[in-house]
Design a protein around this motif. Sequence first.
Motif, PDB file in Angstrom:
ATOM      1  N   PRO A 121      23.654   3.994 -26.273  1.00 54.17           N
ATOM      2  CA  PRO A 121      23.091   2.905 -25.466  1.00 54.17           C
ATOM      3  C   PRO A 121      22.564   1.742 -26.301  1.00 54.17           C
ATOM      4  CG  PRO A 121      21.506   4.673 -25.660  1.00 54.17           C
ATOM      5  CD  PRO A 121      22.689   5.078 -26.492  1.00 54.17           C
ATOM      6  N   ASN A 158      18.450  12.232 -32.348  1.00 54.57           N
ATOM      7  CA  ASN A 158      19.803  12.146 -31.801  1.00 54.57           C
ATOM      8  C   ASN A 158      20.772  11.646 -32.879  1.00 54.57           C
ATOM      9  OD1 ASN A 158      22.087  11.680 -30.244  1.00 54.57           O
ATOM     10  ND2 ASN A 158      20.915  10.914 -28.503  1.00 54.57           N
ATOM     11  N   ASN A 161      21.577  14.273 -35.381  1.00 53.87           N
ATOM     12  CA  ASN A 161      22.572  15.223 -34.862  1.00 53.87           C
ATOM     13  C   ASN A 161      23.972  14.639 -34.943  1.00 53.87           C
ATOM     14  OD1 ASN A 161      20.698  17.198 -34.221  1.00 53.87           O
ATOM     15  ND2 ASN A 161      20.403  16.444 -32.130  1.00 53.87           N
TER      16      ASN A 161
HETATM   17  C1  LIG Z   1      22.334  11.330 -27.722  1.00 52.49           C
HETATM   18  O1  LIG Z   1      22.255  10.272 -26.748  1.00 52.49           O
HETATM   19  C2  LIG Z   1      23.339  10.255 -25.828  1.00 52.49           C
HETATM   20  C3  LIG Z   1      23.192   9.064 -24.941  1.00 52.49           C
HETATM   21  O2  LIG Z   1      22.241   8.220 -25.365  1.00 52.49           O
HETATM   22  C4  LIG Z   1      23.297  11.499 -25.017  1.00 52.49           C
HETATM   23  O3  LIG Z   1      24.419  11.498 -24.123  1.00 52.49           O
HETATM   24  C5  LIG Z   1      23.431  12.675 -25.943  1.00 52.49           C
HETATM   25  O4  LIG Z   1      23.334  13.859 -25.228  1.00 52.49           O
HETATM   26  C6  LIG Z   1      22.344  12.668 -27.012  1.00 52.49           C
HETATM   27  N1  LIG Z   1      22.653  13.704 -27.957  1.00 52.49           N
HETATM   28  C7  LIG Z   1      21.742  14.522 -28.429  1.00 52.49           C
HETATM   29  C8  LIG Z   1      22.225  15.554 -29.391  1.00 52.49           C
HETATM   30  O5  LIG Z   1      20.564  14.428 -28.084  1.00 52.49           O
END
Ligand SMILES: *[C@@H]1O[C@H](CO)[C@@H](O)[C@H](O)[C@H]1NC(C)=O
Length: 213
Positions: A121, A158, A161
């Motif tokens: 995003p 995030n 990851n």
């Molecule tokens: C990272 O962010 C995206 C969208 O912003 C989301 O769909 C995704 O699940 C997130 N991944 C993790 C590993 O938190």
Amino acid sequence: MQEDPQAKPLAPVQDYPRSDMEFGGIKPKALRREEKSSKCLVYVLAIMVIQGTVLLIFASIILRVRTPDFEIGSARVRNLKYGNSSAPSFNFTLVTEVTVENNNFGDFRFANTTGSVWCGPVVVGEMKIPTGRAQARATERLNVSVDVSSVRILDTKNLSNNISSGLLELNSHVKLSGKVNIMNIMRRRRHPEMNCFMKLNLTGHTVKELTCD
Ligand SMILES: *[C@@H]1O[C@H](CO)[C@@H](O)[C@H](O)[C@H]1NC(C)=O
Ligand SMILES: *[C@@H]1O[C@H](CO)[C@@H](O)[C@H](O)[C@H]1NC(C)=O
Ligand SMILES: *[C@@H]1O[C@H](CO)[C@@H](O)[C@H](O)[C@H]1NC(C)=O
Ligand SMILES: *[C@@H]1O[C@H](CO)[C@@H](O)[C@H](O)[C@H]1NC(C)=O
Ligand SMILES: *[C@@H]1O[C@H](CO)[C@@H](O)[C@H](O)[C@H]1NC(C)=O
Ligand SMILES: *[C@@H]1O[C@H](CO)[C@@H](O)[C@H](O)[C@H]1NC(C)=O
Ligand SMILES: *[C@@H]1O[C@H](CO)[C@@H](O)[C@H](O)[C@H]1NC(C)=O
């Protein structure tokens, strides 16, 4: 009794010239002329209808304004640096070849614009498209470099990851604004949009699965 034989030959004698005048002479000629002129009229009308149809087909093909295709033809990565686990971040230059495919029978002139590259995003880069022109029924190619950085991504967990997985998913979106001009008869504004998706392999420094809508 005597008058009858005279009258009988007289009658046919008078009749023949009349019939000659009426049927053998004047009337059939006039009829033929009328037939000829009405045939001529039919031909002229037919030619006009054919010409009209040809003009309509010509106009609908030549003068139809189509929205040009705008996409990323190819993309490479330069100067890739990334931090894993402890300080997740990335910086790189996305070197793209952008194409404007113009299928119109007239050129398409577009104004400079700025689009964006997204990671999830978050906007991670600005895509600057210079002013340009795609000629009639030709594809204009532009080299566009985008500086991409993770500085605006705040969700480091995030990001961490995603970097660990070795693949970054990127989207690009740009809306062009320009004019199609077909022989100075048709001038129309068109707004082709680029919507591309790609995956960046961090260890291989390669772009894969580049697709555009
Ligand atoms: C990272 O962010 C995206 C969208 O912003 C989301 O769909 C995704 O699940 C997130 N991944 C993790 C590993 O938190
Ligand atoms: C990316 O650039 C930012 C800002 O210029 C910098 O803080 C960060 O350390 C860089 N990351 C890497 C992996 O070079
Ligand atoms: C277009 O170019 C002009 C002059 O170079 C610049 O001032 C303007 O900000 C640019 N517009 C966009 C949308 O990039
Ligand atoms: C774009 O870059 C390629 C290779 O770097 C070069 O061959 C090509 O001429 C460039 N195109 C334009 C329009 O500058
Ligand atoms: C990031 O680090 C993890 C564990 O240290 C490793 O498995 C992974 O391959 C690394 N990712 C990249 C893109 O180097
Ligand atoms: C990060 O990874 C998650 C799941 O692994 C994925 O759904 C998401 O789209 C990825 N985001 C980016 C920006 O690569
Ligand atoms: C990235 O590219 C390297 C070398 O081409 C390859 O070995 C690796 O499997 C790729 N990683 C992913 C996640 O596709």
